[in-house]
Design a protein around this motif. Structure first.
Motif: not given
Length: 338
Positions: A250-274
């Motif tokens: 698995v390739s994990y984010d190492r710079t923080g530039l590729n910000e991801s989010e998850e939509v929960v009940m229509g609301v986007p929330i920032p997501k971090v995978v550790i």
């Protein structure tokens, strides 16, 4: 979290509304208790001034009807016969309940209509704005879309962090370590979430509350062990932290530039995978995630700023303008003993 089953509440009985929130709303009853069997089916507060004046085309009769200072004085100016005509006309609409604010007594004509139609009638010492504000918040949360998810929610430096991941990945242990470090637990294992306004609110399960299960140890009561300051009853979810067992593939984010989010009940929330690996300090990483989120909220994106600085250096070097930062240091300002 993609398979969340969103639930909706369809009605709130006036009896439950009164016995749960009557004290907070300072409600006094003016009709028999058996009349409280009606249900509130809409999450809104309505002031029936226009309906009293005769315009009922857009009358929101299914909402709680509030007679404020303005409506009460208007009814007072009509006299008995005028008020009788008003409530005869409104008798065809059966509202779930009526409330008179400002500690004003309901007019006899209103009380007669409510008694005849078995509509609960209350008065409150609160001003109209105060009552509407509290009651609207209660109804908004009650009728909000809600769901139950598997995870752990903790307040870290004021940031609501929802930890998710496979069972036995270490969510509870991470939250326990955060609590021991002075942060506040909201829920463990089972988190009740609701979509209120444009945010997602999380709270503990009513049965589990602030208990936690640690494999090999058993059930822990966080409030009893760490004190009242170690828990929260509710918190806005601002970051989702997904814990994954570390994998070479698995390739994990190492710079923080590729910000991801998850939509929960229509609301986007920032997501971090550790990625989780032996010896990794998830507590410190969680605190850093929280502090980084606070910096972003204050307009500072460290990853983006570093990337911009790096790109400027690359461009300068390509033009032959690059100079080493070490040459900018003044040796006269050095002190080897500092």
């Amino acid at each position: 979290m993609k398979d969340i089953k969103v639930l909706h509440r369809e009605k709130l009985s006036v009896r439950d509304f009164f016995f749960r929130y009557g004290k907070d709303l300072q409600l006094a009853v003016h009709t028999p208790e058996e009349d409280m069997e009606s249900n509130i089916a809409e999450g809104g507060i309505h002031r029936p001034g226009l309906a009293m004046a005769g315009y009922t085309k857009v009358y929101s009769s299914q909402q709680i009807q509030v007679v404020g200072h303005t409506e009460w004085n208007y009814l007072e100016s009509l006299g008995h016969e005028g008020r009788q005509k008003v409530f005869d006309a409104l008798s065809v609409f059966k509202a779930p309940m009526w409330v008179v604010t400002h500690a004003q007594m309901p007019h006899p004509e209103l009380k007669e209509m409510c008694t005849r139609l078995h509509i609960p009638l209350f008065s409150t010492t609160l001003h109209t704005y105060e009552f509407n504000k509290v009651a609207q918040r209660i109804l908004e949360e009650f009728f909000a879309p809600h769901a139950i998810i598997h995870g752990s929610l903790v307040d870290v430096y004021g940031v609501g962090m929802l930890f998710v991941g496979d069972s036995n990945v270490g969510k509870s242990e991470c939250v326990l370590d955060l609590v021991e470090s002075g942060h506040r637990m909201v829920a463990d294992d089972v988190v009740h979430i609701s979509h209120v306004g444009n945010i997602i609110i999380g709270r503990p399960d009513p049965l589990i509350r602030h208990h936690m299960e640690i494999r090999g140890v058993g059930i822990l009561d966080i409030r009893s062990m760490f004190g009242i300051h170690a828990i929260r009853k509710v918190k806005k979810i601002e970051v989702i932290v997904e814990l994954q067992q570390w994998s070479r593939d698995v390739s994990y984010d190492r710079t923080g530039l590729n910000e991801s989010e998850e939509v929960v009940m229509g609301v986007p929330i920032p997501k971090v995978v550790i990625p989780v690996a032996p010896g990794k300090n998830l507590t410190v990483i969680s605190e850093v995630i929280a502090m980084n989120s606070l910096m972003k909220l204050n307009g500072q994106n460290v990853a983006a700023e570093f990337n911009e600085s790096l790109m400027q250096k690359i461009k300068a070097k390509a033009k032959g303008e690059y100079s080493d930062d070490l040459l900018d240091m003044n040796p006269q300002q050095w002190d080897p003993y500092e």
